[in-house]
Design a protein around this motif. Structure first.
Motif, PDB file in Angstrom:
ATOM      1  N   SER A  13       0.849  -1.192   0.000  1.00 16.68           N
ATOM      2  CA  SER A  13       0.000   0.000   0.000  1.00 16.68           C
ATOM      3  C   SER A  13       0.881   1.237   0.000  1.00 16.68           C
ATOM      4  O   SER A  13       2.070   1.181   0.334  1.00 16.68           O
ATOM      5  N   PRO A  63       2.746  -4.129  -7.423  1.00 22.10           N
ATOM      6  CA  PRO A  63       1.543  -3.313  -7.615  1.00 22.10           C
ATOM      7  C   PRO A  63       1.045  -2.728  -6.294  1.00 22.10           C
ATOM      8  O   PRO A  63       1.114  -3.361  -5.248  1.00 22.10           O
ATOM      9  N   VAL A  64       0.535  -1.508  -6.370  1.00 21.25           N
ATOM     10  CA  VAL A  64      -0.058  -0.839  -5.217  1.00 21.25           C
ATOM     11  C   VAL A  64      -1.519  -1.251  -5.114  1.00 21.25           C
ATOM     12  O   VAL A  64      -2.288  -1.109  -6.066  1.00 21.25           O
ATOM     13  N   ARG A  65      -1.899  -1.807  -3.955  1.00 17.65           N
ATOM     14  CA  ARG A  65      -3.272  -2.279  -3.743  1.00 17.65           C
ATOM     15  C   ARG A  65      -4.195  -1.167  -3.244  1.00 17.65           C
ATOM     16  O   ARG A  65      -5.397  -1.218  -3.474  1.00 17.65           O
ATOM     17  N   SER A  66      -3.631  -0.182  -2.525  1.00 23.11           N
ATOM     18  CA  SER A  66      -4.450   0.902  -1.973  1.00 23.11           C
ATOM     19  C   SER A  66      -3.576   2.113  -1.765  1.00 23.11           C
ATOM     20  O   SER A  66      -2.355   2.020  -1.592  1.00 23.11           O
ATOM     21  N   ILE A  67      -4.228   3.279  -1.764  1.00 26.69           N
ATOM     22  CA  ILE A  67      -3.566   4.557  -1.491  1.00 26.69           C
ATOM     23  C   ILE A  67      -4.401   5.281  -0.444  1.00 26.69           C
ATOM     24  O   ILE A  67      -5.630   5.329  -0.543  1.00 26.69           O
ATOM     25  N   LEU A  86      -1.776  11.927  -8.155  1.00 31.42           N
ATOM     26  CA  LEU A  86      -2.184  10.565  -8.498  1.00 31.42           C
ATOM     27  C   LEU A  86      -1.722  10.178  -9.897  1.00 31.42           C
ATOM     28  O   LEU A  86      -1.327   9.021 -10.129  1.00 31.42           O
ATOM     29  N   ARG A  90       0.726   6.965 -10.793  1.00 35.41           N
ATOM     30  CA  ARG A  90       0.394   5.963 -11.821  1.00 35.41           C
ATOM     31  C   ARG A  90       1.515   5.816 -12.839  1.00 35.41           C
ATOM     32  O   ARG A  90       1.742   4.721 -13.371  1.00 35.41           O
ATOM     33  N   PHE A  95      -0.524  -0.298 -10.621  1.00 33.60           N
ATOM     34  CA  PHE A  95      -1.658  -0.389  -9.705  1.00 33.60           C
ATOM     35  C   PHE A  95      -2.266  -1.781  -9.798  1.00 33.60           C
ATOM     36  O   PHE A  95      -2.322  -2.368 -10.874  1.00 33.60           O
ATOM     37  N   PRO A  99      -7.846  -0.320  -7.349  1.00 37.40           N
ATOM     38  CA  PRO A  99      -7.263   0.067  -6.058  1.00 37.40           C
ATOM     39  C   PRO A  99      -8.179   1.013  -5.296  1.00 37.40           C
ATOM     40  O   PRO A  99      -8.878   1.846  -5.874  1.00 37.40           O
ATOM     41  N   VAL A 101      -8.626   4.193  -3.189  1.00 41.29           N
ATOM     42  CA  VAL A 101      -7.900   5.457  -3.044  1.00 41.29           C
ATOM     43  C   VAL A 101      -8.699   6.355  -2.102  1.00 41.29           C
ATOM     44  O   VAL A 101      -9.751   6.880  -2.464  1.00 41.29           O
ATOM     45  N   HIS A 255      -7.132  -0.482   2.839  1.00 43.01           N
ATOM     46  CA  HIS A 255      -5.813   0.053   3.185  1.00 43.01           C
ATOM     47  C   HIS A 255      -5.447  -0.311   4.625  1.00 43.01           C
ATOM     48  O   HIS A 255      -4.355  -0.824   4.895  1.00 43.01           O
TER      49      HIS A 255
END
Length: 393
Positions: A13, A63-67, A86, A90, A95, A99, A101, A255
């Motif tokens: 995250s 990869p980002v799962r959450s922000i 953002l 990206r 991502f 995700p 956000v 998150h």
């Protein structure tokens, strides 16, 4: 000393800290600063993206799962800067699918057009810091909004297209009665939000309230507030899935769940913290950024932005895992413990068995979960894991 062995890619995250508020609340010990007349929006977003670029080698390809954009009061930032931020993320990080956000907002610092801009920028979850709907209680804790502002903020968020909204609420406010605390919950439920963070006001050191505590409800009254509130929320379809988190079905905060499941998180921004698993090195690294916004911006893109970085000692990992994982009402497996800590299960097995004998834990096959008694006395449960040593120590 036994080397840590990581056999799976740990979910990642991204936390982004925007440290300014219109004014500092007397109970707040977060890294936040009164904003004054002007904020360096563009300079700060530039610094955030430089910070991210500097960290990329440590998270490359993950990869980002959450922000989560927290603060401070992120809703002070123009939607255009949130969109630039953002978009820049990206361009630098992959991502995961859909995700989450989240952006934190203060009811005293929002407007309909800005909410719509955040939604267009890619924010799909709002967390609104209401704290109470009672004007007298809000004044007592130094908030800049009133109860009507709070309800209006939710309406504006819905009008801007947000379908996933959290409200932050506190109980145990100065001279608050149980009826008033339940009234806050009833108003929150009536607004139909998907998620509530409902927690007790605490007197933190180095805050005005910490130095001069206001008159608060006594411990017995606080306990009754908590029990009555938990029952009210359950009856209204908001299930408690963590000590202070309640959600409708499929609306848990992904998150925060990643934190509590001992996932990884990269923190950028003044005062932000990170936990990154370096599988190839057999290590978990924790770090924190400079708290001063100016020092952070001056150091962006270099090691000067750090205030601290260290490798987590292997003997601390079982306790760190349990401190997070036992907060949620969800079993973990032996395999998950080994994957997230890199440690062998045999390091904690006898301690888990002791927790089961004392009625604090329940083990069913390969699954372990805290009992109701264990969650009620979580500090006693965690104390069992405080003296576990790494093999060979």
């Amino acid at each position: 000393m036994t080397e840590l062995n990581f056999t799976a890619v740990i979910p990642l995250s991204l936390y982004i800290h925007l440290p300014w508020c219109l004014q500092k609340c007397p109970y707040c010990d977060f890294n936040s600063h009164a904003s004054g007349d002007a904020l360096p929006f563009d300079h700060y977003v530039d610094a955030l993206l430089l910070d991210l670029e500097w960290e990329l080698p440590r998270v490359w390809g993950r990869p980002v799962r959450s922000i989560f954009i927290g603060g401070g009061t992120p809703s002070l930032f123009p939607a255009e800067e949130i969109e630039r931020l953002l978009s820049g993320i990206r361009a630098r990080l992959p991502f995961g699918p859909e995700p989450e956000v989240t952006l934190e907002a203060n009811p005293g610092a929002v407007e309909q057009e800005r909410f719509a801009g955040y939604r267009q920028a890619g924010v799909n979850r709002l967390s609104i810091g209401v704290q109470s709907f009672d004007d007298g209680r809000l004044e007592a804790i130094g908030r800049i909004h009133d109860g009507e502002d709070a309800a209006t903020a939710v309406e504006m968020a819905r009008g801007a297209g947000f379908e996933n909204i959290n409200l932050d609420l506190m109980f145990g406010l100065p001279q608050q009665s149980r009826a008033e605390a339940m009234g806050d919950l009833q108003q929150a439920v009536a607004l139909g939000v998907e998620h509530l963070s409902w927690y007790q006001l605490t007197m933190e050191p180095n805050t005005p309230f910490g130095h001069q505590p206001p008159p608060l409800p006594d411990d017995e009254e606080l306990w009754e507030m908590q029990l009555e509130g938990q029952q009210l929320l359950q009856e209204e379809g908001l299930e408690q899935y963590e000590i202070s988190a309640y959600a409708r079905e499929q609306s848990e905060c992904r998150h925060n769940l990643n934190y509590w499941r001992f996932g990884d998180y990269l923190g950028i921004g003044a005062g932000a913290h990170s936990k990154i698993t370096m599988a190839a090195d057999g290590a978990i690294i924790r770090s924190s950024r400079q708290k001063s916004p100016q020092r952070y911006m001056d150091g962006a893109g270099s090691e000067r932005l750090l205030s601290e970085r260290h490798t987590v000692p292997a003997h601390d990992l079982p306790l760190e895992f349990m401190m997070n994982r036992l907060r949620i009402n969800e079993p973990f497996t032996v395999r998950q413990f080994e994957e997230r800590t890199g440690c062998s299960w045999n390091r904690v097995e006898s301690t888990v068995e002791k927790g089961c004998r004392e009625g604090l834990l329940l083990r069913t096959g390969e699954q372990v979960v805290a009992t109701d008694h264990g969650r009620e006395f979580l500090n006693d449960l965690l104390a069992l894991f405080m003296n576990i040593k790494q093999d060979g120590e």
